[in-house]
Design a protein around this motif. Sequence first.
Motif, mmCIF file in Angstrom:
data_model
loop_
_atom_site.group_PDB
_atom_site.id
_atom_site.type_symbol
_atom_site.label_atom_id
_atom_site.label_comp_id
_atom_site.label_asym_id
_atom_site.label_seq_id
_atom_site.Cartn_x
_atom_site.Cartn_y
_atom_site.Cartn_z
ATOM 1 N N GLY A 205 24.884 36.713 76.511
ATOM 2 C CA GLY A 205 25.403 35.924 77.620
ATOM 3 C C GLY A 205 24.554 34.698 77.927
ATOM 4 N N PRO A 206 25.139 33.723 78.623
ATOM 5 C CA PRO A 206 24.418 32.487 78.919
ATOM 6 C C PRO A 206 23.433 32.641 80.070
ATOM 7 C CG PRO A 206 26.617 32.411 79.888
ATOM 8 C CD PRO A 206 26.537 33.706 79.112
ATOM 9 N N VAL A 207 22.412 31.818 80.022
ATOM 10 C CA VAL A 207 21.480 31.720 81.148
ATOM 11 C C VAL A 207 21.912 30.544 82.017
ATOM 12 C CG1 VAL A 207 19.584 32.698 79.821
ATOM 13 C CG2 VAL A 207 19.895 30.215 79.869
ATOM 14 N N THR A 208 21.409 30.509 83.226
ATOM 15 C CA THR A 208 21.770 29.430 84.160
ATOM 16 C C THR A 208 20.980 28.175 83.816
ATOM 17 O OG1 THR A 208 22.208 31.057 85.895
ATOM 18 C CG2 THR A 208 21.917 28.764 86.575
ATOM 19 N N PHE A 209 21.706 27.119 83.471
ATOM 20 C CA PHE A 209 21.070 25.879 83.036
ATOM 21 C C PHE A 209 20.165 25.301 84.120
ATOM 22 C CE2 PHE A 209 21.407 21.175 83.038
ATOM 23 C CZ PHE A 209 20.698 20.919 81.878
ATOM 24 N N GLU A 210 20.588 25.397 85.357
ATOM 25 C CA GLU A 210 19.842 24.785 86.452
ATOM 26 C C GLU A 210 18.470 25.423 86.665
ATOM 27 O OE1 GLU A 210 23.980 23.596 86.840
ATOM 28 O OE2 GLU A 210 23.008 25.534 86.512
#
Length: 396
Positions: free
Chosen positions: A41-46
């Motif tokens: 799953g993706p991590v939060t870019f911010e």
Amino acid sequence: MLQKLKSASIKKVLPGIIILYIAAAALLVYFGPDFFTWVKGPVTFEELSIDELKDQYVTMTFELSFGTYATEVTTTTRNGSKVSERDSMQYHAVLVGGLDRYIYTDEDLYWEFIGLAVPSRYFDTAKIIDRNSDDFFETYDLRTLDTTMQVTGQILPMDDEMLRYYRSFFREADYTDEEFAAYCAPYYIKIDNLKRGHVDFVLAMNGLAVILLLWATYMLIKALTGGYQKKLVKALKALGEMELERADADYESASEPTKGIRIGRNYLFDCSGAKTDVFALRQVAWAYTHQVNHQKYGRTVSTSYSILLYTEDKKQHQLTMPSKTACDQVIDELNRKCPAGIFGYSDQLKNLFNKNYDEFTRLRRQKEAEINQTQGFAGAFSEQGQDPYNTDPYKV
């Protein structure tokens, strides 16, 4: 017999199994890491700093664009002439960590940038965000940023050409080379993509790899357990309790007019493929050579041969042959060992088989009776050293 046929099946399917395993392994090695990235799953870019961007799979809120530094154009040509062209990808400069990182802080932070590759299906929303961004940089009013887009994609390194456009864009914004190196990450987020391609494509390739693995494993297990001979065993048992033993002896003494085709006194064994078929000779009604010419641009480029064999229940079976000579050899052997069969093709025989099968059957019985009578005469004449019958009127 069954053990020999099983061994032959293993040899025939093994090259295909190896190819399937190699293809599956290659797909998994190439696309497998992306699959695990997607599963994780993706991590939060911010939440990432500029030093943590490389190779990350991220989700981000796209609400502010510093501008478009490149546009990818897809051109359609026909007969060497351009028919149409369209913008297929836009590359925006966006803030590392998002706008909130720079607004809601007491620190004096330098704006840091990364690229964002936006596919054409998102152009309408991106156009609004681009217009809102222009308004924001004039007023610095957060209320102008009233359109957002949640996107997911992998962070990839820019190639030399993209990096050139990227650097040129910031030079026009009066960035020095030192500032560009410090604050402009040489990466871009490719929306809906992983490292090896679009998410859907990556998942499809991993799915294909699993299918190939299962297919190869199924073939291997089937060959090792004699699964390719199940139809043969079932057919023989349907003919009688002792037929399997009878066929075993028949197989061992059978002639082989061409590779993969064995003809005994009672049975024809088709061992040309991994699966073995068996036909009782007494049930063979009609067989003839079938030739197919494969053409390209009106010219024959290859020819394939087979024998179409019909049993008494009028079912058609096709025996693949390597050549016309092989067909002739098999037909000759069948004609010699199957007195109740009609061999060779003519339109008259076809019409009789299709429209008057009773008459076709009568013709078979007549041939069988004549051959049996002839064989009786031949036995008597052979004692005198004579051969009274050396032709076959039923072989067309």
